[in-house]
Design an enzyme around this catalytic site. Structure first.
Site, short mmCIF file in Angstrom:
data_model
loop_
_atom_site.label_atom_id
_atom_site.label_comp_id
_atom_site.label_asym_id
_atom_site.label_seq_id
_atom_site.Cartn_x
_atom_site.Cartn_y
_atom_site.Cartn_z
N SER A 69 0.84 -1.20 0.00
CA SER A 69 0.00 0.00 0.00
C SER A 69 0.88 1.25 0.00
O SER A 69 1.71 1.42 -0.89
CB SER A 69 -0.96 -0.04 1.19
OG SER A 69 -2.00 0.90 1.05
N GLU A 93 -8.57 -8.78 -5.65
CA GLU A 93 -9.77 -8.08 -5.18
C GLU A 93 -9.38 -7.03 -4.14
O GLU A 93 -9.84 -7.05 -3.00
CB GLU A 93 -10.79 -9.07 -4.59
CG GLU A 93 -11.38 -10.04 -5.59
CD GLU A 93 -12.41 -9.40 -6.52
OE1 GLU A 93 -12.68 -8.19 -6.36
OE2 GLU A 93 -12.94 -10.10 -7.40
#
Length: 532
Positions: A187, A321
């Site tokens: 991230s 996902e």
């Protein structure tokens, strides 16, 4: 107990048992890698670590940076004195120095730490690597930019550089090889890792990089008017000034808790689009070049296009996902997307177009993912795909396809799609009939998140997947190749833009070409329409 000497003094760590058995490892926690960035050092580049007398206990984590945890919405007071790292290894005196893996945590540049609550070292150290996890300054403390020589921005990234310098200087005493360091992050940590690949300040400090689910081209990692934002922060805290030095003095004087979970808006739309999948106010910036050491003085995409990158091996990818991690926030988010057309448009484009053009783009994107339906949980599949594709898929592919191959550097591309009971974030989608690997789910196959208390059954599919994933990642760290010998009979090919070969890391390792080509085609057309 175990003792190791560093350049700053002696450390006393401990020997701990691995979860699920399998032996023990040595742990050294709360090791300072820079001087405390407090007082007049607030917002500034980190200073070298201070020495200590005697033997320093290294059995407890150092303080985390003050923050509001973005997942629990809980205030963690922490301390500005937060520049600490942790070192883990099974062998302090191996026959040959071990490859080193340095992990950079995510959290939107405003949350998180490298501590074992989320990043227990048990799995990776079994694969004969030395693991280092780090804390760095967050939010305004780490990313305030005044466009001045004292505070040009990117202090949090310079903290990461300081940690890498500490590793290069000291890791040999822990059995690690300073000439074989891999940085990896997820991230915001992935975007940070991808920036180190571009930064002249990071050159020579690592050999390989694994950006996971994040690059600096992602909307949530992009800055906008950072200097102006700093002055808005001052106003929000009650101090109006147009002088940067006066603002710095003020911001260095306020209690640190006033700098936590702040959202100074530069323009009104930011009050609407400020959410965990679209925008964080304090991010990496392009610094003004004052002739001194700087982390980044050119736009990341320009550096990619001009080939100004460090000669390091890169393995980059994302989960299948990603946005399932945020499904619990979708009800509130969808109300905004249904009401404000600009929510559908990437911020990078939103700032370039007229309102009329923005509405055209918004309608096109919404039609593509939702059709003519009313936005709600009845079409959650389309909204999930929109968030995943716009926030992660397109921009990570864009970074990978533009990243030039310098010298002998290798490139590998992947999609992570493992599924088991360890998918603690993706499994939130089961109530909607949707499964997959969400943002963060890849990490639970590399680390043991102590907070989750996940069971360890060495006969279960999930544990076999843990061993499988750790093998691929540590192989890359050791050899610059995730499959130096075939894994499950498969050799992972290198990536280049022409062939677009990638590996899918699922229940098995499979090879494909042109990952998410339909997604890239749609979004590239959107960007081309604006940039033509």
């Amino acid at each position: 107990m175990a003792r190791v000497q560093t350049a700053q003094g002696w450390l006393e760590g401990e020997e701990l048992e691995q979860v699920g058995g399998g032996g023990s490892y040595f742990s050294f926690k709360g090791v300072p890698y820079a001087a405390p960035p407090v007082g007049k050092l607030r917002f500034k580049a980190p200073q070298p670590p201070l020495p200590w007398e005697g033997v320093r206990k290294a059995t407890e984590h150092g303080p985390v940076c003050p923050q509001n945890d973005i997942f629990t919405n809980t205030l963690l007071p922490g301390s500005e004195d937060c520049l600490y790292l942790n070192v883990y290894t099974k062998n302090l005196k191996p026959k040959q120095p071990l490859a080193v893996m340095v992990f950079i945590h995510g959290g939107g540049y405003k949350s998180g730490s490298g501590n074992e609550e989320h990043y227990g070292p048990d799995f990776l150290v079994q694969h004969e690597v030395v693991l280092v996890t780090i804390n760095y300054r967050l939010e305004a403390l780490g990313f305030l930019c005044l466009d001045t020589e004292d505070v040009p921005g990117n202090a949090g990234l310079k903290d990461q550089v300081a940690a890498l310098k500490w590793v290069n200087q000291n890791i040999a005493n822990f059995g690690g090889d300073p000439n074989n360091v891999t940085i990896f992050g997820e991230s915001a940590g992935g975007a940070s890792t991808a920036l180190h690949v571009l930064s002249p300040m990071s050159r020579g400090l690592f050999k390989r990089a694994i950006p996971m689910s994040g690059v600096p081209l992602c909307d949530w990692s992009r800055p906008y008017e950072p200097r102006r934002r700093a002055f808005v922060l001052g106003k929000d805290l009650g101090h109006h000034t147009t002088d940067a030095n006066e603002l710095l003095d003020f911001l260095q004087s306020v209690p640190v808790e006033k700098l936590v979970d702040v959202a100074p808006a530069v323009y009104g739309t930011e009050l609407v689009i400020n959410n965990i999948v679209k925008m964080f106010p304090f991010t990496p910036v392009v610094e003004k070049d004052f002739g001194k050491d700087h982390f980044l003085t050119e736009d990341p995409e320009k550096l990619l296009q001009e080939g100004k990158v460090n000669e390091v091996d890169v393995m980059i990818g994302y989960t299948n996902e990603e946005s399932l991690v945020a499904i619990g926030h979708f009800e509130a988010m969808m109300k905004h997307f249904d009401k404000y057309a600009e929510m559908w448009v990437p911020r990078e484009l939103l700032l370039k177009v007229t309102p009329d053009k923005m509405l055209q783009i918004s309608d096109k994107i919404r039609q593509h993912y939702i059709g003519n339906e009313i936005l709600g949980y009845n079409n959650i599949r389309g909204f999930l795909s929109f968030v995943t594709n716009s926030c992660f898929t397109y921009n990570i592919n864009r970074y990978a396809s533009q990243l030039p191959k310098v010298g002998n550097a290798k490139r590998y591309f992947y999609r992570f799609s493992c599924e088991s009971e360890r998918n603690i974030y993706g499994n939130q989608g089961k109530q909607f009939g949707i499964t997959g690997a969400a943002h963060l789910d890849d990490l639970v196959y590399l680390f043991d998140p102590k907070h989750a208390k996940l069971p360890i059954d060495k006969t279960a599919k999930s544990y076999k997947l843990v061993n499988f994933v750790c093998t691929l990642f540590t192989n890359f760290a050791k050899y610059g190749n995730p499959t130096p010998t075939p894994v499950q009979g498969v050799s992972w090919p290198q990536y280049d833009r022409a062939a677009g070969l990638y590996a899918d890391i699922g229940d098995a390792l499979t090879v494909g070409a042109r990952l998410d080509a339909d997604v890239l085609e749609f979004w590239q057309a959107i960007y081309d329409d604006v940039n033509k």
